[in-house]
Scaffold this motif. Sequence first.
Motif, short mmCIF file in Angstrom:
data_model
loop_
_atom_site.label_atom_id
_atom_site.label_comp_id
_atom_site.label_asym_id
_atom_site.label_seq_id
_atom_site.Cartn_x
_atom_site.Cartn_y
_atom_site.Cartn_z
N LEU A 86 -25.35 19.67 -64.45
CA LEU A 86 -24.63 19.13 -62.80
C LEU A 86 -23.07 19.18 -63.05
O LEU A 86 -22.67 19.38 -61.43
CB LEU A 86 -25.31 17.47 -62.30
CG LEU A 86 -25.05 16.21 -61.87
CD1 LEU A 86 -25.66 17.09 -60.35
CD2 LEU A 86 -25.54 15.30 -61.83
N ARG A 87 -22.63 18.95 -63.52
CA ARG A 87 -20.58 19.16 -63.90
C ARG A 87 -20.41 19.64 -63.18
O ARG A 87 -19.86 20.77 -62.60
CB ARG A 87 -20.27 18.44 -65.33
CG ARG A 87 -18.90 18.31 -65.10
CD ARG A 87 -18.26 18.26 -66.39
NE ARG A 87 -17.18 17.71 -66.59
CZ ARG A 87 -16.40 17.93 -67.33
NH1 ARG A 87 -16.80 18.04 -68.64
NH2 ARG A 87 -14.70 17.37 -67.46
N GLN A 88 -20.84 21.50 -64.22
CA GLN A 88 -20.61 22.67 -63.89
C GLN A 88 -21.37 23.04 -62.48
O GLN A 88 -20.10 23.34 -61.59
CB GLN A 88 -21.92 24.00 -65.05
CG GLN A 88 -20.65 23.30 -66.40
CD GLN A 88 -22.22 23.66 -66.95
OE1 GLN A 88 -23.42 24.91 -66.55
NE2 GLN A 88 -21.50 24.94 -67.82
N ALA A 89 -22.34 22.74 -61.94
CA ALA A 89 -22.24 23.31 -60.27
C ALA A 89 -21.76 22.30 -59.48
O ALA A 89 -20.87 22.78 -58.58
CB ALA A 89 -23.87 22.30 -59.87
N ASN A 90 -21.19 20.87 -59.78
CA ASN A 90 -20.29 20.32 -59.19
C ASN A 90 -19.21 20.62 -58.87
O ASN A 90 -17.89 21.25 -57.79
CB ASN A 90 -20.46 18.68 -59.57
CG ASN A 90 -21.30 17.65 -58.79
OD1 ASN A 90 -21.42 18.49 -57.91
ND2 ASN A 90 -21.30 16.92 -59.92
N GLU A 91 -18.54 21.21 -59.83
CA GLU A 91 -17.20 22.03 -59.77
C GLU A 91 -17.62 22.81 -59.48
O GLU A 91 -16.06 23.29 -58.91
CB GLU A 91 -16.72 21.77 -61.25
CG GLU A 91 -16.82 21.42 -62.13
CD GLU A 91 -16.00 21.04 -63.37
OE1 GLU A 91 -16.70 22.38 -64.30
OE2 GLU A 91 -15.87 20.15 -64.26
N MET A 92 -17.64 23.87 -58.91
CA MET A 92 -17.68 24.86 -58.64
C MET A 92 -17.91 24.54 -56.99
O MET A 92 -17.42 25.45 -55.67
CB MET A 92 -19.25 26.19 -58.51
CG MET A 92 -19.45 26.19 -60.35
SD MET A 92 -17.99 27.76 -60.31
CE MET A 92 -18.92 29.40 -59.41
N CYS A 93 -19.07 23.83 -56.52
CA CYS A 93 -18.63 22.99 -55.01
C CYS A 93 -17.81 22.60 -55.08
O CYS A 93 -17.18 23.24 -53.76
CB CYS A 93 -20.09 22.26 -54.76
SG CYS A 93 -21.72 22.96 -55.44
N ALA A 94 -17.39 21.93 -55.40
CA ALA A 94 -15.34 21.58 -54.90
C ALA A 94 -14.59 22.98 -54.65
O ALA A 94 -13.66 22.73 -54.25
CB ALA A 94 -15.62 20.53 -56.11
N ILE A 95 -14.68 23.42 -55.75
CA ILE A 95 -13.68 24.78 -56.19
C ILE A 95 -13.94 25.20 -54.75
O ILE A 95 -12.76 25.74 -53.98
CB ILE A 95 -13.74 25.84 -56.87
CG1 ILE A 95 -13.76 24.86 -58.16
CG2 ILE A 95 -12.88 27.02 -56.73
CD1 ILE A 95 -14.02 25.64 -59.37
N ALA A 96 -15.38 25.62 -54.25
CA ALA A 96 -15.36 26.36 -52.86
C ALA A 96 -14.92 25.76 -51.46
O ALA A 96 -14.39 26.10 -50.86
CB ALA A 96 -16.68 26.60 -52.22
#
Length: 376
Positions: free
Chosen positions: A356-366
């Motif tokens: 969950l954390r990894q995916a959240n970070e990718m979305c936040a970067i985008a």
Amino acid sequence: MAVLFFTGDQVAFFGSIDEEGSKTRFSEVEAPFRSDDIVEIEVPDKYIKSNGEFKPNEVQFTRVTVIRDGTRYDFDVDSGSKIKETGGSEIKEAGDTFFTTNDSVGAPSSGPFSGLETEKMVFATDATFATGESTDIQRRSHQDHNKDGDTTDSGEIGNANFNALQAQSMPCYSAGTLIETDCGLRSVETLTVGDRVATRDHGYQAIRWIRAGTQFLKSVQKDQKPVLITAGALGPGLPGRALIVSPQHRILVGGCNQLLGVFDDEVFVPAKSLTQLPGIRHMQGRRQARWWHFACQGHELVRANGCLSESLLIGPMVLRQLPRNEQSRLRALFSYGDSHPATVLNGPPARRCLTLRQANEMCAIALRSNPMKRAA
């Protein structure tokens, strides 16, 4: 007994702890577990309510087990050991983010974890650990659990809510979801064992097991409510119509035109990790949801309302939510006896699974690179 689950990268030993305002720093970290390890914490049912709430600092646990490559390793736990929240009395919801043990936990005398120091452990829902690194974890605060408009009153004390991703319901599709089969599109609730679904990797595969259930949503926390993915939210025409899944259900991204601008590699992510993106949100106002899940011989990529997501991966978190007779039936169905140490009955995962954390970070970067994409 109730069992709480974490992936191995969410658990570590630590030598010292320091409170720093609204965050906690863990130092002298030793993280001997892998991301594909499953860590189980067994606690008596009396400490945990059906909605996951409990009184922090009062939850005793009786067992810590790590499952690696199908083998279970039990750690030494003292009688009366408790799971504790950290943070001062001014931050009463700290337990929503991570927990520590009040006593040190000893490693097994043999196996891959022998020789580890006997130390306290930390279990985090929104952080991953690496050996030798100091890790800062932001504590959640100011949550109005009793809905009285005051986040500091006595009604908040002891009302933390365990919300680790792995402790929630198994991945499911909502009624009305259209699944691509060898007979065309079929509503998921009409599927039966033996029906063949279209998979991306292995052609048409027969359904080996299917199950339905109703989830009552009144007391469910917001981030555990159904996720709505509106038409076109993943890419042009993907999905072709609104898709409703459980928050843990994995969606393919970074491939097949699904969120190519957000994820670079073809991976699975939990649906709840995408709710900061436009057109994807948790559903509010529903009193209940009717869910279906189905499993094939292997973990597969299937088409649901036109987009690619997962069939059920039958791992320890799924099995723990089933009655013992159903667990035995599944082990027999997938050719594993009750004593077989297999961690996942129909694995491995069809694609790499981000946390969950990894995916959240990718979305936040985008979103930082294109703020106009932020969800309403």
